[in-house]
Each structure stands twice: as C-alpha cells, then as structure tokens.
Design a protein around this motif. Structure first.
Motif, PDB file in Angstrom:
ATOM      1  N   UNK A 158       0.846  -1.181   0.000  1.00  0.00           N
ATOM      2  CA  UNK A 158       0.000   0.000   0.000  1.00  0.00           C
ATOM      3  C   UNK A 158       0.886   1.236   0.000  1.00  0.00           C
ATOM      4  N   UNK A 159       0.356   2.304  -0.499  1.00  0.00           N
ATOM      5  CA  UNK A 159       1.073   3.573  -0.505  1.00  0.00           C
ATOM      6  C   UNK A 159       0.341   4.487   0.469  1.00  0.00           C
ATOM      7  N   UNK A 160       1.126   5.167   1.304  1.00  0.00           N
ATOM      8  CA  UNK A 160       0.533   6.075   2.284  1.00  0.00           C
ATOM      9  C   UNK A 160       1.509   7.196   2.586  1.00  0.00           C
ATOM     10  N   UNK A 161       1.021   8.213   3.235  1.00  0.00           N
ATOM     11  CA  UNK A 161       1.863   9.327   3.657  1.00  0.00           C
ATOM     12  C   UNK A 161       1.971   9.285   5.176  1.00  0.00           C
ATOM     13  N   UNK A 162       3.198   9.361   5.675  1.00  0.00           N
ATOM     14  CA  UNK A 162       3.439   9.308   7.115  1.00  0.00           C
ATOM     15  C   UNK A 162       4.317  10.478   7.532  1.00  0.00           C
ATOM     16  N   UNK A 163       4.084  10.967   8.727  1.00  0.00           N
ATOM     17  CA  UNK A 163       4.981  11.949   9.338  1.00  0.00           C
ATOM     18  C   UNK A 163       5.896  11.173  10.277  1.00  0.00           C
ATOM     19  N   UNK A 164       7.159  11.033   9.872  1.00  0.00           N
ATOM     20  CA  UNK A 164       8.126  10.245  10.637  1.00  0.00           C
ATOM     21  C   UNK A 164       9.349  11.111  10.916  1.00  0.00           C
ATOM     22  N   UNK A 165       9.864  10.993  12.118  1.00  0.00           N
ATOM     23  CA  UNK A 165      11.089  11.689  12.499  1.00  0.00           C
ATOM     24  C   UNK A 165      12.214  11.240  11.569  1.00  0.00           C
ATOM     25  N   UNK A 166      12.732  12.139  10.755  1.00  0.00           N
ATOM     26  CA  UNK A 166      13.756  11.806   9.761  1.00  0.00           C
ATOM     27  C   UNK A 166      15.008  11.216  10.415  1.00  0.00           C
ATOM     28  N   UNK A 195      14.344   7.654  11.460  1.00  0.00           N
ATOM     29  CA  UNK A 195      14.290   6.784  10.287  1.00  0.00           C
ATOM     30  C   UNK A 195      15.690   6.525   9.730  1.00  0.00           C
ATOM     31  N   UNK A 196      16.515   7.530   9.694  1.00  0.00           N
ATOM     32  CA  UNK A 196      17.903   7.350   9.226  1.00  0.00           C
ATOM     33  C   UNK A 196      18.658   6.400  10.155  1.00  0.00           C
ATOM     34  N   UNK A 197      18.478   6.583  11.470  1.00  0.00           N
ATOM     35  CA  UNK A 197      19.146   5.703  12.438  1.00  0.00           C
ATOM     36  C   UNK A 197      18.661   4.267  12.290  1.00  0.00           C
ATOM     37  N   UNK A 198      17.355   4.082  12.086  1.00  0.00           N
ATOM     38  CA  UNK A 198      16.807   2.736  11.896  1.00  0.00           C
ATOM     39  C   UNK A 198      17.350   2.112  10.618  1.00  0.00           C
ATOM     40  N   UNK A 199      17.406   2.901   9.563  1.00  0.00           N
ATOM     41  CA  UNK A 199      17.926   2.418   8.284  1.00  0.00           C
ATOM     42  C   UNK A 199      19.364   1.921   8.442  1.00  0.00           C
ATOM     43  N   UNK A 200      20.171   2.693   9.130  1.00  0.00           N
ATOM     44  CA  UNK A 200      21.563   2.306   9.371  1.00  0.00           C
ATOM     45  C   UNK A 200      21.645   1.074  10.274  1.00  0.00           C
ATOM     46  N   UNK A 201      20.904   1.093  11.370  1.00  0.00           N
ATOM     47  CA  UNK A 201      20.954  -0.010  12.333  1.00  0.00           C
ATOM     48  C   UNK A 201      20.505  -1.331  11.721  1.00  0.00           C
ATOM     49  N   UNK A 202      19.542  -1.267  10.821  1.00  0.00           N
ATOM     50  CA  UNK A 202      18.999  -2.477  10.209  1.00  0.00           C
ATOM     51  C   UNK A 202      19.731  -2.880   8.936  1.00  0.00           C
ATOM     52  N   UNK A 203      20.653  -2.039   8.485  1.00  0.00           N
ATOM     53  CA  UNK A 203      21.378  -2.331   7.253  1.00  0.00           C
ATOM     54  C   UNK A 203      20.476  -2.250   6.030  1.00  0.00           C
ATOM     55  N   UNK A 204      19.431  -1.443   6.112  1.00  0.00           N
ATOM     56  CA  UNK A 204      18.485  -1.304   5.007  1.00  0.00           C
ATOM     57  C   UNK A 204      19.029  -0.324   3.973  1.00  0.00           C
ATOM     58  N   UNK A 205      18.687  -0.558   2.726  1.00  0.00           N
ATOM     59  CA  UNK A 205      19.165   0.339   1.677  1.00  0.00           C
ATOM     60  C   UNK A 205      18.126   1.402   1.307  1.00  0.00           C
ATOM     61  N   UNK A 206      16.886   1.204   1.739  1.00  0.00           N
ATOM     62  CA  UNK A 206      15.835   2.185   1.449  1.00  0.00           C
ATOM     63  C   UNK A 206      15.005   2.443   2.704  1.00  0.00           C
ATOM     64  N   UNK A 207      14.269   3.538   2.681  1.00  0.00           N
ATOM     65  CA  UNK A 207      13.363   3.823   3.803  1.00  0.00           C
ATOM     66  C   UNK A 207      12.282   2.752   3.895  1.00  0.00           C
ATOM     67  N   UNK A 208      11.762   2.327   2.763  1.00  0.00           N
ATOM     68  CA  UNK A 208      10.725   1.292   2.770  1.00  0.00           C
ATOM     69  C   UNK A 208      11.243   0.017   3.417  1.00  0.00           C
TER      70      UNK A 208
END
Length: 80
Positions: free
Chosen positions: A9-17, A20-33
C-alpha cells in the motif's frame, strides 16, 4: 530475517527523519521502505515471542533455540 511480501500500500506518514535514518543504518536497510518493513517485521516477531513466553509462564519447560525455530516454522509456516 524474512520480509513478507503481502499486499503493498502507498501512504503518507509523518516520521522523524533522524529516527528513520538511524533505523535504516541499524537495520542495514538500503531504502526507507526496507527499514520500515524490517522494523515492522521485528515488532511482530517480538510480539509473537512475548505471546509464546506468556503462554508458557508457569510451565516447567526448557526450549532450545532449535525448538523455538521449529515451533515458529510449524505454527506460522515460516522458512527456517
């Protein structure tokens, strides 16, 4: 870790940037999704483990990691 490919699904979210960047790094993810999907997957997995542990309270059982993995595979159809 396995990411389930259900209906997208596609949605719009207000997320602390920064978060999200810290989570992306911690999880080794290459995208926000990917970071969001991994985070959600981990939250669900943790809730399932908590539910299992709560159901075993008072039981005199000792489960190995292999036992827990087998239980998860049988009850949820997950790949090992």
């Amino acid at each position: 870790m396995q990411i389930m490919n259900g209906e997208n699904m596609r949605t719009t979210l207000d997320i602390d940037r920064n978060l999200l960047e810290r989570a992306k790094t911690a999880l080794g993810a290459s995208t926000y999704t990917e970071a969001i999907e991994r985070s959600l997957s981990r939250a669900v997995e943790q809730a399932e483990v908590d539910a299992l542990l709560n159901s075993l309270r008072g039981e005199d059982l000792v489960w190995s990691l292999d036992d827990l993995r087998a239980w998860r595979q049988v009850s949820h159809g997950d790949a090992p």
